[in-house]
Design a protein around this motif. Structure first.
Motif, PDB file in Angstrom:
ATOM      1  N   GLY A  95       0.828  -1.196   0.000  1.00 62.02           N
ATOM      2  CA  GLY A  95       0.000   0.000   0.000  1.00 62.02           C
ATOM      3  C   GLY A  95       0.858   1.239   0.000  1.00 62.02           C
ATOM      4  N   ASN A  96       0.272   2.317   0.490  1.00 65.16           N
ATOM      5  CA  ASN A  96       0.933   3.614   0.498  1.00 65.16           C
ATOM      6  C   ASN A  96       0.726   4.212   1.886  1.00 65.16           C
ATOM      7  N   LYS A  97       1.824   4.569   2.545  1.00 71.38           N
ATOM      8  CA  LYS A  97       1.730   5.032   3.945  1.00 71.38           C
ATOM      9  C   LYS A  97       0.958   6.341   4.091  1.00 71.38           C
ATOM     10  N   ASN A  98       0.753   7.058   2.982  1.00 70.27           N
ATOM     11  CA  ASN A  98      -0.076   8.264   3.050  1.00 70.27           C
ATOM     12  C   ASN A  98      -1.493   7.940   3.510  1.00 70.27           C
ATOM     13  N   PHE A  99      -1.883   6.670   3.399  1.00 70.10           N
ATOM     14  CA  PHE A  99      -3.235   6.288   3.806  1.00 70.10           C
ATOM     15  C   PHE A  99      -3.348   6.023   5.312  1.00 70.10           C
ATOM     16  N   ASN A 100      -2.282   6.308   6.041  1.00 69.78           N
ATOM     17  CA  ASN A 100      -2.277   6.220   7.515  1.00 69.78           C
ATOM     18  C   ASN A 100      -2.883   4.926   8.042  1.00 69.78           C
ATOM     19  N   HIS A 101      -4.010   5.027   8.753  1.00 74.98           N
ATOM     20  CA  HIS A 101      -4.602   3.838   9.379  1.00 74.98           C
ATOM     21  C   HIS A 101      -5.077   2.814   8.355  1.00 74.98           C
ATOM     22  N   GLN A 102      -5.241   3.258   7.134  1.00 76.69           N
ATOM     23  CA  GLN A 102      -5.694   2.325   6.098  1.00 76.69           C
ATOM     24  C   GLN A 102      -4.506   1.605   5.435  1.00 76.69           C
ATOM     25  N   TYR A 103      -3.279   1.912   5.882  1.00 73.99           N
ATOM     26  CA  TYR A 103      -2.109   1.297   5.248  1.00 73.99           C
ATOM     27  C   TYR A 103      -2.193  -0.231   5.399  1.00 73.99           C
ATOM     28  N   CYS A 104      -2.249  -0.893   4.284  1.00 75.25           N
ATOM     29  CA  CYS A 104      -2.254  -2.379   4.252  1.00 75.25           C
ATOM     30  C   CYS A 104      -3.377  -3.013   5.066  1.00 75.25           C
TER      31      CYS A 104
END
Ligand SMILES: Cc1cc2nc3c(=O)[nH]c(=O)nc-3n(C[C@H](O)[C@H](O)[C@H](O)COP(=O)(O)O)c2cc1C
Length: 152
Positions: free
Chosen positions: A103-112
């Motif tokens: 994923g992309n860490k910019n998605f914070n809590h949604q990461y992976c």
């Protein structure tokens, strides 16, 4: 007969495909195991039915979630559900050593987050994660984990 390493993945924009291809090259250099990659998007596109696995595999899943924050909203999987269906098909999950999320860490809590949801649903571990296409370090670290599983 030697075990075959099966790498099962889905990739919408090519990042996971690129990672799995580099991982395959790494595993070929570091071991004598035959390697098979299964691209679930291609199976769906070709209208093929899923195969029942009778060998262990490792799954690779990028994260695509409907907009939200991953806490109280944004945990609805989009686009990658064919991989979930493949893992559920014919109880294939019993042969899954575990899943690698990307994923992309910019998605914070949604990461992976989706990889964690699969692990919870099917009862196998999240083995690791990497961002976008993954770096050489990721390939090496995850490659060694995969080899340790097949050697065990
Ligand atoms: C519409 C959309 C939603 C996404 N949602 C998430 C997300 O919730 N969490 C995350 O970690 N990455 C998210 N990503 C980033 C992708 O997981 C990342 O780009 C990944 O490397 C894509 O893999 P692929 O090229 O193999 O399809 C999203 C990307 C897109 C385009």
């Amino acid at each position: 007969m030697s075990k075959t390493i099966h790498l099962v993945y889905i990739s919408l924009s090519g990042n996971t495909k690129s990672f799995v291809s580099r991982l395959k090259t790494y595993l070929e250099l570091k071991s004598d195991y035959p390697i098979e990659t299964i691209d679930v998007k291609e199976l769906v596109k070709d209208g093929q039915t899923f195969m029942a696995m009778s060998d262990y595999f490792v799954a690779f899943l990028p994260t695509y979630l409907e907009g939200g924050n991953g806490l109280d909203t944004g945990d609805v999987e989009i686009l990658t559900t064919p991989l979930r269906e493949f893992i559920a098909y014919a109880d294939n999950y019993r042969y899954c050593y575990g899943i690698v999320g990307s994923g992309n860490k910019n998605f914070n809590h949604q990461y992976c987050l989706t990889a964690k949801q699969y692990a919870q649903q099917f009862g196998f571990p999240v083995l690791d994660n990497f961002e976008l296409r993954g770096l050489a370090d990721d390939v090496e670290r995850i490659g060694e984990k995969v080899l340790a599983l097949y050697r065990s």
